[in-house]
Design an enzyme around this catalytic site. Sequence first.
Site, mmCIF file in Angstrom:
data_model
loop_
_atom_site.group_PDB
_atom_site.id
_atom_site.type_symbol
_atom_site.label_atom_id
_atom_site.label_comp_id
_atom_site.label_asym_id
_atom_site.label_seq_id
_atom_site.Cartn_x
_atom_site.Cartn_y
_atom_site.Cartn_z
ATOM 1 N N ARG A 54 54.882 -4.613 -29.110
ATOM 2 C CA ARG A 54 53.653 -3.840 -28.721
ATOM 3 C C ARG A 54 53.199 -4.527 -27.352
ATOM 4 O O ARG A 54 52.651 -5.531 -27.467
ATOM 5 C CB ARG A 54 52.764 -3.922 -29.804
ATOM 6 N N HIS B 292 44.070 -1.533 -23.965
ATOM 7 C CA HIS B 292 43.777 -2.586 -24.749
ATOM 8 C C HIS B 292 42.744 -3.443 -23.773
ATOM 9 O O HIS B 292 42.815 -4.634 -23.586
ATOM 10 C CB HIS B 292 44.952 -3.555 -24.892
ATOM 11 N N GLU C 269 41.230 -1.558 -31.171
ATOM 12 C CA GLU C 269 40.152 -1.799 -31.630
ATOM 13 C C GLU C 269 38.723 -1.539 -30.791
ATOM 14 O O GLU C 269 37.971 -2.129 -30.327
ATOM 15 C CB GLU C 269 40.157 -3.418 -31.486
ATOM 16 N N ASN D 74 44.825 -3.535 -37.093
ATOM 17 C CA ASN D 74 44.921 -5.041 -37.016
ATOM 18 C C ASN D 74 44.321 -5.887 -38.158
ATOM 19 O O ASN D 74 42.999 -5.407 -38.339
ATOM 20 C CB ASN D 74 44.104 -5.378 -35.630
ATOM 21 N N TYR E 275 43.494 -9.342 -39.942
ATOM 22 C CA TYR E 275 43.482 -11.009 -39.903
ATOM 23 C C TYR E 275 43.006 -11.516 -41.108
ATOM 24 O O TYR E 275 43.603 -12.689 -41.719
ATOM 25 C CB TYR E 275 42.810 -11.470 -38.611
ATOM 26 N N GLU F 64 48.475 -5.541 -35.654
ATOM 27 C CA GLU F 64 48.201 -6.999 -35.558
ATOM 28 C C GLU F 64 48.109 -7.766 -36.687
ATOM 29 O O GLU F 64 47.200 -7.429 -37.613
ATOM 30 C CB GLU F 64 47.138 -7.326 -34.529
HETATM 31 C C1 FCB Z 1 42.380 -8.871 -31.786
HETATM 32 C C2 FCB Z 1 42.618 -8.488 -30.349
HETATM 33 C C3 FCB Z 1 43.784 -9.182 -29.780
HETATM 34 C C4 FCB Z 1 43.707 -10.855 -30.153
HETATM 35 C C5 FCB Z 1 43.707 -10.818 -31.359
HETATM 36 C C6 FCB Z 1 43.660 -12.276 -32.020
HETATM 37 O O1 FCB Z 1 40.939 -8.441 -32.094
HETATM 38 O O2 FCB Z 1 43.056 -7.195 -30.348
HETATM 39 O O3 FCB Z 1 44.053 -8.917 -28.469
HETATM 40 O O4 FCB Z 1 42.733 -11.195 -29.513
HETATM 41 O O5 FCB Z 1 42.528 -10.384 -32.033
#
Ligand code: FCB
Length: 453
Positions: A74, A118, A163, A298, A300, A355
């Site tokens: 990506r 991005h 995002e 995305n 995390y 992500e």
């Molecule tokens: C996300 C972003 C990416 C990177 C990760 C850690 O928010 O999309 O560019 O910074 O976090």
Amino acid sequence: MTLPKGFVWGAGASSYQIEGAAREDRKGPSVWDTFCQKAGTIWNNQSGDIACDHYHRYEEDVSLMKQVGLHAYRLSISWPRVLPEGTGALNPKGLAFYDKLIDKLLAAGISPYVTLFHWDYPYELYCRGGWLNRDSSDWFAEYARVVVDKLSDRVKYWITLNEPQCFIGLGHQFGFHAPGDKLEFAQVLTAAHNALLAHGKAVQTIRASSKLESRIGLAPVGIINIPATESSGDVEAARQAMFSVTDKNCWNNTWWADPVFLGRYPQDGLELFGVDVPTIEDEDMKTICQPLDFFGVNIYFGQKTRAGRDGQPELVPLPIGHPATAFGFSVSPEALYWGPRFYWERYKLPIIITENGMSNVDWVSLDGRVHDPQRIDFLHRYLLELEKACRDGVELGGYFQWSILDNFEWTQGYRERFGLVYVDYPTQKRTLKYSAYWYREVIASNGAILDKL
Ligand code: FCB
């Protein structure tokens, strides 16, 4: 092992975070170029001027991706590299870079997933009002057209915006990210609306001009609520929290995803934001709500949530000493179960994790290798949860680890290392971390090794 055949294993990166060559070959400035020049905005006043020098080293980087065995990569396109003023005159050299990169990827058997935006917004367009200007969606469609004309004979997968919660919220409401503005909330919502229109028009453009049959999605931030227990009360509380708007900021799922996938702004958001909601013109919601092929997201971490005494969702505080990444994100693997499951239920499209990953305190050891057992354990735990989601019937299209390379982590500069590949910035030497070798085994077995500890 239950991941479907054809499941796509990938990794990602973005233009400003890795390319460097910030002022080369007629590239125009982006808001990140100008933002980084302001003292005090970025950790140690660093910038993406050189970053991983990927613009000059992309061949080596593609061969590293091949070593890891990625099915897909990506990447994002730098809008001002292609159109230095954002609209109008094309920059053939900038476009040629992506042309060569795509060819290299395909020659290596790696499928490109192209993100159009991005965050590196053309500075010239920012001077014309940026996302606040209603024309911004047409500017974006023009840019999309240029890219699609050039690359869509080889690129099938497209992601419009990365995002929007961040580039609108952090960039225009709180001023932490480029362009560093702190606007009134009504203006923030106007910028958000124009960004959603830009998404819709870009989708129309891709569908109308793509040479290959395209697959299109977007990549919002996943704001995930994890039920504290599997009781129906807690599950319902988490679901409710995930799909509600409770604060006057951009940190929610539905203000972004409901217009795109359901064709309307969420009622609770409309009520909370009240007079700050911008004028919505007749065809706007139709433009924003274009048929899409996947729900990219995305993810995390997530927040444990339970039903409070009144039945309303309540966040559960983390226990003292709860594991966290170097960035401070809580390690919460169940986010990769509940996130996909709740999105799948609501939006009914195959989920692609665009992500997921962690920053770690990595360095090259005396033996010349980069040992990163915590990243391996992190990815292992998260991927087991993703596998479980699949077992429970969530349709999953793929998973992109963030990131293939250590890179410029926005306001954190080079402090955070997210890569599968270690980058020694002064020499630009790359070293595959242990996690890269481990991920290669995961990919080769389509996840089967995840079941073995
Ligand atoms: C996300 C972003 C990416 C990177 C990760 C850690 O928010 O999309 O560019 O910074 O976090």
